[in-house]
Design a protein around this motif. Structure first.
Motif, PDB file in Angstrom:
ATOM      1  N   ARG A 179       0.850  -1.201   0.000  1.00  0.00           N
ATOM      2  CA  ARG A 179       0.000   0.000   0.000  1.00  0.00           C
ATOM      3  C   ARG A 179       0.882   1.246   0.000  1.00  0.00           C
ATOM      4  NH1 ARG A 179      -5.169   0.939   0.582  1.00  0.00           N
ATOM      5  NH2 ARG A 179      -5.904   2.979   1.325  1.00  0.00           N
ATOM      6  N   SER A 208      -4.008   7.144  -2.206  1.00  0.00           N
ATOM      7  CA  SER A 208      -3.445   5.855  -1.808  1.00  0.00           C
ATOM      8  C   SER A 208      -3.861   4.802  -2.823  1.00  0.00           C
ATOM      9  CB  SER A 208      -3.920   5.449  -0.406  1.00  0.00           C
ATOM     10  OG  SER A 208      -5.309   5.214  -0.402  1.00  0.00           O
ATOM     11  N   GLU A 223      -3.061   0.292  -3.912  1.00  0.00           N
ATOM     12  CA  GLU A 223      -2.396  -0.972  -3.647  1.00  0.00           C
ATOM     13  C   GLU A 223      -1.626  -1.405  -4.887  1.00  0.00           C
ATOM     14  OE1 GLU A 223      -5.483  -3.605  -2.349  1.00  0.00           O
ATOM     15  OE2 GLU A 223      -5.232  -2.999  -0.246  1.00  0.00           O
TER      16      GLU A 223
END
Length: 201
Positions: free
Chosen positions: A99, A116, A118
């Motif tokens: 992440r 943000s 992944e």
């Protein structure tokens, strides 16, 4: 060179999550990994990041390549910025899904870049000098495979002969007769010698 190709092919095939290749300039590290990634994964199956990047630009590129393996080449300038190093530490984490986060109200995040995301990217770092890397990056060495690629002058000469792209036989034989004098071999010696010859020197 054969062993290096084998390890880089294994990375391209997903058998390693993190590989760091260290070796002097002009010995074919970058060209070798690019060719292997291209042949194994095709043009869209991997990402290449090299040269100068701001931390925000690096974050954006890692987001774009978040689902494919990434090769980071010519890292010297990139790793002088602490924010870049921090981002790469997150990317090279040992978990399968990493992440990455960027807390900012920059205009880029109001467009299509998330604060943000992944990533499942596997990473290959290429550098000329281990000691020039940021200490935080050197600390990542136990997370993957670190390769010190230091071919001898004879091995570089043999590799050039097999590659077939250098066509000046006179220069090739001249350098070959002086291999015992070369302490830091490079394909660039051959190219420069050919230019000297072409200039009448």
């Amino acid at each position: 060179y054969g062993e290096m190709r084998g390890i880089l092919t294994a990375f391209a095939e997903g058998k390693y999550d993190f590989v760091c290749v260290l070796g002097g300039p002009g010995i074919g590290k970058s060209e070798m990994i690019r060719r292997i990634m291209q042949e194994t994964l095709g043009p869209n199956g991997w990402g290449l990041i090299k040269g100068k990047h701001t931390p925000l630009d690096l974050y954006g590129r890692l987001h774009r390549y978040r689902s494919v393996p990434i090769v980071l080449d010519d890292l010297d300038d990139l790793l002088r910025k602490p924010d870049n190093v921090m981002i790469l530490k997150c990317l090279c984490d040992t978990v399968q899904v990493k992440r990455l986060e960027w807390g900012s109200r920059h205009a880029a995040f109001q467009a299509d870049l998330p604060n943000s995301f992944e990533s499942i990217s596997r990473v290959c770092l290429i550098s000329n000098d281990w000691n020039s890397l940021d200490p935080n990056i050197r600390a990542l060495h136990d997370r993957g495979l670190v390769l010190h690629f230091q071919p001898t002058a004879v091995e570089v000469h043999r590799e050039l002969a097999q590659a077939g792209w250098f066509e000046d036989e006179e220069v090739f034989e001249f350098v070959g007769s002086h291999l015992h004098l070369i302490t830091e071999p490079s394909f660039r010696f051959y190219i420069m010698a050919a230019k000297h010859k072409g200039a009448g020197m």
